[in-house]
Design a protein around this motif. Structure first.
Motif, mmCIF file in Angstrom:
data_model
loop_
_atom_site.group_PDB
_atom_site.id
_atom_site.type_symbol
_atom_site.label_atom_id
_atom_site.label_comp_id
_atom_site.label_asym_id
_atom_site.label_seq_id
_atom_site.Cartn_x
_atom_site.Cartn_y
_atom_site.Cartn_z
ATOM 1 N N UNK A 258 0.800 -1.231 0.000
ATOM 2 C CA UNK A 258 0.000 0.000 0.000
ATOM 3 C C UNK A 258 0.829 1.276 0.000
ATOM 4 N N UNK A 259 2.154 1.155 -0.174
ATOM 5 C CA UNK A 259 3.001 2.339 -0.170
ATOM 6 C C UNK A 259 3.070 3.008 -1.531
ATOM 7 N N UNK A 260 4.022 3.956 -1.677
ATOM 8 C CA UNK A 260 4.189 4.671 -2.936
ATOM 9 C C UNK A 260 5.367 4.089 -3.725
ATOM 10 N N UNK A 261 5.692 4.706 -4.850
ATOM 11 C CA UNK A 261 6.742 4.167 -5.718
ATOM 12 C C UNK A 261 8.123 4.203 -5.065
ATOM 13 N N UNK A 262 8.424 5.255 -4.346
ATOM 14 C CA UNK A 262 9.724 5.343 -3.681
ATOM 15 C C UNK A 262 9.871 4.244 -2.635
ATOM 16 N N UNK A 263 8.837 4.047 -1.846
ATOM 17 C CA UNK A 263 8.860 2.974 -0.850
ATOM 18 C C UNK A 263 8.936 1.603 -1.517
ATOM 19 N N UNK A 264 8.252 1.469 -2.639
ATOM 20 C CA UNK A 264 8.264 0.217 -3.405
ATOM 21 C C UNK A 264 9.681 -0.140 -3.825
ATOM 22 N N UNK A 265 10.393 0.838 -4.390
ATOM 23 C CA UNK A 265 11.768 0.593 -4.821
ATOM 24 C C UNK A 265 12.665 0.247 -3.642
ATOM 25 N N UNK A 266 12.506 0.965 -2.507
ATOM 26 C CA UNK A 266 13.353 0.711 -1.337
ATOM 27 C C UNK A 266 13.161 -0.711 -0.811
ATOM 28 N N UNK A 267 11.925 -1.171 -0.749
ATOM 29 C CA UNK A 267 11.673 -2.518 -0.234
ATOM 30 C C UNK A 267 12.165 -3.592 -1.198
ATOM 31 N N UNK A 268 12.072 -3.326 -2.490
ATOM 32 C CA UNK A 268 12.624 -4.273 -3.460
ATOM 33 C C UNK A 268 14.134 -4.376 -3.270
ATOM 34 N N UNK A 269 14.795 -3.233 -3.177
ATOM 35 C CA UNK A 269 16.249 -3.216 -3.016
ATOM 36 C C UNK A 269 16.683 -3.890 -1.726
ATOM 37 N N UNK A 270 15.883 -3.741 -0.664
ATOM 38 C CA UNK A 270 16.249 -4.308 0.632
ATOM 39 C C UNK A 270 16.322 -5.837 0.599
ATOM 40 N N UNK A 271 15.618 -6.457 -0.343
ATOM 41 C CA UNK A 271 15.611 -7.911 -0.415
ATOM 42 C C UNK A 271 16.582 -8.484 -1.415
ATOM 43 N N UNK A 272 17.409 -7.640 -2.033
ATOM 44 C CA UNK A 272 18.387 -8.104 -3.010
ATOM 45 C C UNK A 272 19.803 -7.929 -2.471
ATOM 46 N N UNK A 273 20.770 -8.703 -2.960
ATOM 47 C CA UNK A 273 22.151 -8.555 -2.484
ATOM 48 C C UNK A 273 22.735 -7.220 -2.908
ATOM 49 N N UNK A 274 23.782 -6.743 -2.229
ATOM 50 C CA UNK A 274 24.376 -5.452 -2.580
ATOM 51 C C UNK A 274 24.964 -5.418 -3.982
ATOM 52 N N UNK A 275 25.147 -6.585 -4.596
ATOM 53 C CA UNK A 275 25.657 -6.634 -5.963
ATOM 54 C C UNK A 275 24.582 -6.315 -6.997
ATOM 55 N N UNK A 276 23.328 -6.202 -6.550
ATOM 56 C CA UNK A 276 22.242 -5.837 -7.459
ATOM 57 C C UNK A 276 21.301 -4.888 -6.746
ATOM 58 N N UNK A 277 21.472 -3.588 -7.008
ATOM 59 C CA UNK A 277 20.713 -2.550 -6.319
ATOM 60 C C UNK A 277 19.807 -1.815 -7.291
ATOM 61 N N UNK A 278 18.518 -2.081 -7.292
ATOM 62 C CA UNK A 278 17.597 -1.407 -8.208
ATOM 63 C C UNK A 278 17.665 0.110 -8.077
ATOM 64 N N UNK A 279 17.528 0.780 -9.197
ATOM 65 C CA UNK A 279 17.584 2.235 -9.227
ATOM 66 C C UNK A 279 16.218 2.794 -9.602
#
Length: 308
Positions: free
Chosen positions: A269-290
């Motif tokens: 239920x969040x916004x696009x910025x929060x969406x991107x942050x949560x996606x990035x939080x579940x990926x390894x540091x070698x793959x950071x969504x922008x």
């Protein structure tokens, strides 16, 4: 006789925004164009299917182009049809899952002298071209782009990872040797595309594509001077940074799989910025969504993802 009271006129109900989507998924490319390389992947078609399911659930009318269907002509035709159809307030959802590549920049604007690409079935779509196609959408159209592929800003990046087990994750980056061979074999074609786009931009009054969109998945400081000149509102969330590798998988790409977890069948239920942050939080540091935007996208960013 009693006087009849006039019935107040009903206010017109605002028309519901129209919504179209285009989902591109390539589990392979044509060896004929790519110097004998087929670029086999496992999960890109599944990614496109899952993105189509989200689009349908939100009332969009989707178009899906899988592997051999995802030709240059088919992709450009779908983009141009959407640009002609959609008006202010409407929504366009564009997803790509497949290999990212590079060709030499011949128009002289890229700092690294490379243009990033999406590897379509029969040739690559250059970031210059994608920018120009998005520029053709009407003012006020909201465009969401999700790109699960590799977009490198340099030619010197990590070696292509190899699967750790049969069917394991593999890179969605076109190997540098293949990228060089493909460009060498079709140099006149790719140079001509860039020159045609640059000429079209000048003729149509668009900002130079290279200056506005150096890498389709990367925020560039050069964007800040042209962002307000971009008519539609664009949000792009990429699978990785320009110097990273997006990984494939057995069922979904790493980025798409994590996105689906965060979306949680529409419970997010969040916004696009929060969406991107949560996606990035579940990926390894070698793959950071922008995430970056083009146009007046401030209010767009505050919306719940996929809202028509």
């Amino acid at each position: 006789m009693p006087t009849k009271t006039a019935t107040p006129a009903k206010k017109a109900t605002p028309a519901k925004p129209a919504a179209l989507s285009l989902h591109i998924g390539l589990n392979a490319v044509s060896p004929t164009h790519y110097g004998g390389w087929s670029g086999d992947l496992a999960a890109c078609e599944a990614d496109a299917d899952d993105m189509q399911a989200i689009a349908k659930s939100k009332g969009m009318k989707p178009t899906v182009l899988m592997t051999a269907q995802a030709t240059r002509a088919a992709v450009l035709a779908a983009l141009r049809k959407a640009a002609k159809t959609l008006k202010k307030g409407d929504f366009f959802f564009l997803t790509f899952s497949g290999h990212g590549g590079q060709v030499a920049d011949v128009t002289g604007e890229e700092i690294d002298r490379k243009d990033e690409t999406w590897c379509l079935w029969d040739s690559q779509l250059i970031d210059d071209e994608l920018y120009l196609e998005l520029s053709r959408f009407a003012a006020g159209v909201r465009i969401l782009v999700l790109s699960d592929s590799c977009h490198s800003g340099t030619v010197t990046r990590d070696a292509v990872p190899t699967p750790t087990q049969p069917g394991g994750a593999r890179s969605r980056m076109m190997p540098p040797a293949i990228a060089l061979r493909t460009y060498r074999n079709h140099k006149a074609f790719y140079d001509g595309l860039q020159q045609d786009v640059a000429a079209s931009a000048v003729k149509s009054g668009f900002i130079d594509p290279d200056a506005a969109l150096a890498q389709v998945a990367v925020t560039s400081t050069r964007l800040t001077t042209v962002v307000n000149s971009f008519a539609p509102s664009v949000i792009l969330i990429s699978g990785c940074q320009d110097n990273q590798t997006a990984m494939d998988g057995d069922f979904n790409g790493a980025f798409t799989g994590r996105l689906l977890q965060v979306w949680n069948n529409g419970r997010f239920s969040g916004n696009y910025t929060q969406f991107r942050h949560l996606i990035a939080a579940g990926l390894p540091p070698t793959q950071s969504p922008n995430l970056f935007v083009l146009g007046s996208a401030a209010s767009f960013l505050t919306q719940r993802p996929f809202t028509v």
